[in-house]
Scaffold this motif. Sequence first.
Motif, PDB file in Angstrom:
ATOM      1  N   PHE A   1       3.614   5.775 -10.738  1.00 29.31           N
ATOM      2  CA  PHE A   1       3.195   4.701 -11.157  1.00 29.31           C
ATOM      3  C   PHE A   1       2.111   4.530  -9.872  1.00 29.31           C
ATOM      4  CE2 PHE A   1       6.484   5.394  -8.008  1.00 29.31           C
ATOM      5  CZ  PHE A   1       6.197   4.880  -6.944  1.00 29.31           C
ATOM      6  N   ASP A   2       1.095   3.155  -9.255  1.00 27.93           N
ATOM      7  CA  ASP A   2       0.506   3.503  -8.274  1.00 27.93           C
ATOM      8  C   ASP A   2       1.143   1.606  -8.195  1.00 27.93           C
ATOM      9  OD1 ASP A   2      -0.655   5.733  -8.609  1.00 27.93           O
ATOM     10  OD2 ASP A   2      -1.942   4.629 -10.053  1.00 27.93           O
ATOM     11  N   GLN A   3       1.070   1.622  -6.718  1.00 24.18           N
ATOM     12  CA  GLN A   3       1.570  -0.247  -6.124  1.00 24.18           C
ATOM     13  C   GLN A   3       0.899  -0.647  -5.090  1.00 24.18           C
ATOM     14  OE1 GLN A   3       3.876  -1.912  -7.013  1.00 24.18           O
ATOM     15  NE2 GLN A   3       2.767  -3.388  -5.844  1.00 24.18           N
TER      16      GLN A   3
ATOM     17  N   ASN B   1       0.619  -0.015 -10.977  1.00 25.43           N
ATOM     18  CA  ASN B   1      -0.164   0.687 -12.231  1.00 25.43           C
ATOM     19  C   ASN B   1       1.621   1.829 -12.789  1.00 25.43           C
ATOM     20  OD1 ASN B   1      -2.725   0.263 -13.207  1.00 25.43           O
ATOM     21  ND2 ASN B   1      -2.680   0.320 -10.948  1.00 25.43           N
ATOM     22  N   LEU B   2       2.131   1.298 -13.903  1.00 23.50           N
ATOM     23  CA  LEU B   2       2.978   2.670 -14.658  1.00 23.50           C
ATOM     24  C   LEU B   2       2.545   3.971 -15.390  1.00 23.50           C
ATOM     25  CD1 LEU B   2       6.002  -0.184 -15.063  1.00 23.50           C
ATOM     26  CD2 LEU B   2       5.386   1.092 -12.836  1.00 23.50           C
TER      27      LEU B   2
ATOM     28  N   GLY C   1      -3.320  -7.374  -0.388  1.00 25.42           N
ATOM     29  CA  GLY C   1      -4.725  -6.959  -0.704  1.00 25.42           C
ATOM     30  C   GLY C   1      -5.341  -5.328  -0.477  1.00 25.42           C
ATOM     31  N   ASP C   2      -4.764  -4.741  -0.961  1.00 20.97           N
ATOM     32  CA  ASP C   2      -4.748  -2.999  -0.710  1.00 20.97           C
ATOM     33  C   ASP C   2      -4.381  -2.831   0.999  1.00 20.97           C
ATOM     34  OD1 ASP C   2      -5.068  -3.240  -3.751  1.00 20.97           O
ATOM     35  OD2 ASP C   2      -7.547  -2.264  -3.098  1.00 20.97           O
ATOM     36  N   ARG C   3      -4.013  -3.396   1.193  1.00 27.89           N
ATOM     37  CA  ARG C   3      -3.224  -2.957   2.953  1.00 27.89           C
ATOM     38  C   ARG C   3      -2.356  -1.546   2.729  1.00 27.89           C
ATOM     39  NH1 ARG C   3      -6.110  -4.785   6.504  1.00 27.89           N
ATOM     40  NH2 ARG C   3      -7.132  -6.982   7.252  1.00 27.89           N
ATOM     41  N   ALA C   4      -1.572  -1.924   1.196  1.00 23.65           N
ATOM     42  CA  ALA C   4      -0.518  -0.724   1.464  1.00 23.65           C
ATOM     43  C   ALA C   4      -0.806   0.145   0.233  1.00 23.65           C
ATOM     44  CB  ALA C   4       0.732  -0.918   1.491  1.00 23.65           C
ATOM     45  N   ILE C   5      -1.268   1.005  -0.478  1.00 22.58           N
ATOM     46  CA  ILE C   5      -1.406   1.546  -1.489  1.00 22.58           C
ATOM     47  C   ILE C   5       0.102   3.205  -1.669  1.00 22.58           C
ATOM     48  CG2 ILE C   5      -2.591   2.795  -3.645  1.00 22.58           C
ATOM     49  CD1 ILE C   5      -5.008   1.782  -1.911  1.00 22.58           C
TER      50      ILE C   5
END
Length: 605
Positions: free
Chosen positions: A431-433, A392-393, A437-441
Amino acid sequence: MLKTAISLAALLAATPVLAEDEEIIVTALGIEQPRDEVGQAVTVIDADTIRTRQSVSVTDLLATTPGVRFSRNGGVGGVTGVSLRGAETTQTLVLIDGVKVNDTSGIGDMYDFGNLLTGNIQRIEILRGSNSIVYGSQAIGGVVNVMTGTPGEDFAGNASVDYGYRDTLDAKADISGTSGIASGGVGVAYFRTDGISAASNGTEKDGYKNLAANAKLKLNFTDALSLDLRGYYIHADLDTDNGIVDSVADTSRTDQYIGYAGLNLALLDGKLTHRAAVTWFRTDRDYTSGFGPFGYSGTNLRFEYEGVYQPVEQARLIFGYDHERPDYDFAGFGSVESHKADIDSVYALAVVKPLAGLSLTGGVRHDDHSQFGGATTFGANANYTPNDGATNLRISYGEGFKAPSLYQLYGADVGNTALLPERSESYDVGFDQRLDGDRAILSVTAFLRDTKNQINYDYSIGLYGGYNNIDNTRAKGVEAMLTLKPVDALIFTAAYSYVDARDRDTGARLPRRAANAVSVSADYVWPFRLSTGATVTMVGDSFNDSTNAQRLDGYAVANVRASFPITDNLEIYGRVDNLFDEGYATVYGYGTYGRSAYGGVRVRF
């Protein structure tokens, strides 16, 4: 930093991921919204985190998130202010179960977080950046939205009790469920402690008691018509000290009452929804001191109407009207004061999705204050995801304003009815990266906010001074947050923020706002079901005063915790706070807890 963040986001956008269930945010628009639509920086503290961390105070949870700084006068229960992105503590808007709870009897309408304990709270959303379109006055630094639990389809209950350092007892219980058209829940929490001396060089203990109760009831008359009723109550008794000197005569008693009654109606097969609500908040603060008793009462009665029209999936219009009536009363030292104001507001926002993955939001609000006139604010943000939410930018622009408080306008000898509202302009990009599978955000945001006409005490006015629009401030910096879950048994989070908050006229750093803060937490569940964890929070140096003459040294505090399920419904737990007995202060001359240990038991059904 901005160029690096954008380049890193573009690189990570090409990384394949496995998308998880979509997270819902309610604070950005005041209604439920997928995170992939939100162009502003929002951090969520969920029920699992609240339970695992074992924190007593909401402030201690907020301090582990980016951009948050706090100051507390003494131990738990002491007057506590929360600053977002270097804004004044009076510029943080606070909601509890949808009700605006900023204290209209305070000098600057600040909400005192000292009496807000975790109790039966299940979720906290922190929105950073000016956002007055939805919420009106106060949201210059951002919004802290505190929520109790939503009842599930089955009946359920939870209870816990723990005991520890300085004869501290913390007990809470709640029950909720659904039957027919009705769903609801009730909860109660009690906390007491002998405490520590509020004065850092004192020896006399300053005790504290807190009783909180909450209730919710929702009646779904039809699929299109429902009634929401919510209530929250806090009673607190605090022994304190006269400034930074031991005192047995100084005490305070606080009662907070929060009420919400809302009617929800959906038309046109759900494309058009209406919400009409009345909210009520009252704070009574009574003090005893060596100079005699005195007290303040603040009430805020609000009527809210909000409509949402979504003719197609790609477009949504939110529009509304608010009427707000803040009251202020003071009695003590032979004088009595009573003042009130009326604020009428209209607003409109549009959310459109012109392209796949692109969400654009823009809106305008106008507030008409019975004393100083009108204030119009604008805001816009965008969120773009090229890969179904993996990346997400975000970019946003927001304007904020804060109406002068009733005390600043009318307070005896110090009030100034010519005050203008404080105004702000806030920009951020980030940004959000999400990986694997959401193991790293990873989330990174750079921000800038300019505030003008900030109200402060002006000693050049009259014989004793008074309030005036004399300050212009700027805050800029970077926020970053990393969450890792390499295996199901381990979760690691880290938050860092750099906040450069200064008076633009003098160049001095704003008081009690450290430039650097880092918080790191890790929790691991062992194969034999024991859960262990730790949080380390490090805060840099700051200044206690606006002239930067009185330094507050930085500090690092480590907390450790553990829990073990005896059965599926019974668990024992414990923690040690300030493990290394760090000596520090968030307000000069006021004490803080040293090493302390607590243990207890939880049950659920």
